[in-house]
Motif scaffolding. Sequence first.
Motif, PDB file in Angstrom:
ATOM      1  N   LEU A  33      17.884 -57.969  53.483  1.00 30.69           N
ATOM      2  CA  LEU A  33      17.148 -57.588  52.284  1.00 30.69           C
ATOM      3  C   LEU A  33      15.836 -56.901  52.651  1.00 30.69           C
ATOM      4  CD1 LEU A  33      17.745 -60.637  49.900  1.00 30.69           C
ATOM      5  CD2 LEU A  33      18.599 -58.299  49.665  1.00 30.69           C
ATOM      6  N   GLU A  34      15.199 -57.420  53.695  1.00 34.23           N
ATOM      7  CA  GLU A  34      13.965 -56.782  54.153  1.00 34.23           C
ATOM      8  C   GLU A  34      14.245 -55.351  54.612  1.00 34.23           C
ATOM      9  OE1 GLU A  34      12.189 -59.178  57.197  1.00 34.23           O
ATOM     10  OE2 GLU A  34      11.902 -60.878  55.844  1.00 34.23           O
ATOM     11  N   SER A  36      16.704 -53.586  53.621  1.00 37.15           N
ATOM     12  CA  SER A  36      17.117 -52.773  52.478  1.00 37.15           C
ATOM     13  C   SER A  36      15.924 -52.274  51.677  1.00 37.15           C
ATOM     14  CB  SER A  36      18.065 -53.555  51.575  1.00 37.15           C
ATOM     15  OG  SER A  36      17.356 -54.586  50.931  1.00 37.15           O
ATOM     16  N   GLN A  37      14.786 -52.928  51.797  1.00 38.69           N
ATOM     17  CA  GLN A  37      13.612 -52.498  51.049  1.00 38.69           C
ATOM     18  C   GLN A  37      12.876 -51.368  51.762  1.00 38.69           C
ATOM     19  OE1 GLN A  37      11.333 -56.020  50.326  1.00 38.69           O
ATOM     20  NE2 GLN A  37      12.843 -56.849  48.881  1.00 38.69           N
ATOM     21  N   ARG A  38      13.292 -51.105  52.926  1.00 39.36           N
ATOM     22  CA  ARG A  38      12.713 -49.952  53.635  1.00 39.36           C
ATOM     23  C   ARG A  38      13.311 -48.671  53.075  1.00 39.36           C
ATOM     24  NH1 ARG A  38      13.620 -52.728  59.418  1.00 39.36           N
ATOM     25  NH2 ARG A  38      12.176 -54.432  59.146  1.00 39.36           N
ATOM     26  N   PRO A  40      15.518 -45.613  52.089  1.00 42.33           N
ATOM     27  CA  PRO A  40      16.912 -45.701  51.637  1.00 42.33           C
ATOM     28  C   PRO A  40      17.879 -46.011  52.775  1.00 42.33           C
ATOM     29  CG  PRO A  40      15.916 -43.637  50.914  1.00 42.33           C
ATOM     30  CD  PRO A  40      14.906 -44.363  51.724  1.00 42.33           C
ATOM     31  N   GLN A  46      24.578 -51.621  53.126  1.00 44.09           N
ATOM     32  CA  GLN A  46      24.771 -52.221  51.796  1.00 44.09           C
ATOM     33  C   GLN A  46      26.064 -53.044  51.778  1.00 44.09           C
ATOM     34  OE1 GLN A  46      22.962 -52.783  49.494  1.00 44.09           O
ATOM     35  NE2 GLN A  46      21.712 -51.093  48.800  1.00 44.09           N
TER      36      GLN A  46
END
Length: 159
Positions: A33-34, A36-38, A40, A46
């Motif tokens: 999740l960390e 994924s917040q970077r 795209p 995913q």
Amino acid sequence: MGNKNKEIQNLHSSLTDMMVTKEELERKVMQLLEVSQRPPPDDSLQVQVQDLLTENKSLQVQIENLQSQVAAQTTTALHIDELQKLLAEKEHQRKSLEDSLNTERSAGASRENDMQALHTENMMLKAELQKAQAQMAEQASSQLVLDQLQKSALEKDEN
């Protein structure tokens, strides 16, 4: 009982392993999740996150199932313990009753022996009584004959 304890230990061990695996998955999910917040992410990341979330839910269901099994087996083990205690108590009562019965049988046999001895003694006393009555009758008869002889002798003397 030993098998139940072993089975409970195995389930507990499985549950612990599942919880460790769950924690590792949660940690990986948090890392993903960390990530994924970077900027795209690409599609493969995913998919990995989605797979891990799905696996995490599946493991949680397995953990809940194992926890229910452990609880059910613990309850069963407690019931078995209670039944074993009840069985031991009933066995103790049975032995106590058996001892009481044996005591009563022994006392009954003793009373029967006493009754037989009293019966024998009564029969002997009856025989002695009949013998004494016969002797008394004979003595009374002899006394009557003696009295008649004395009376006759007196009458002869008077004449």
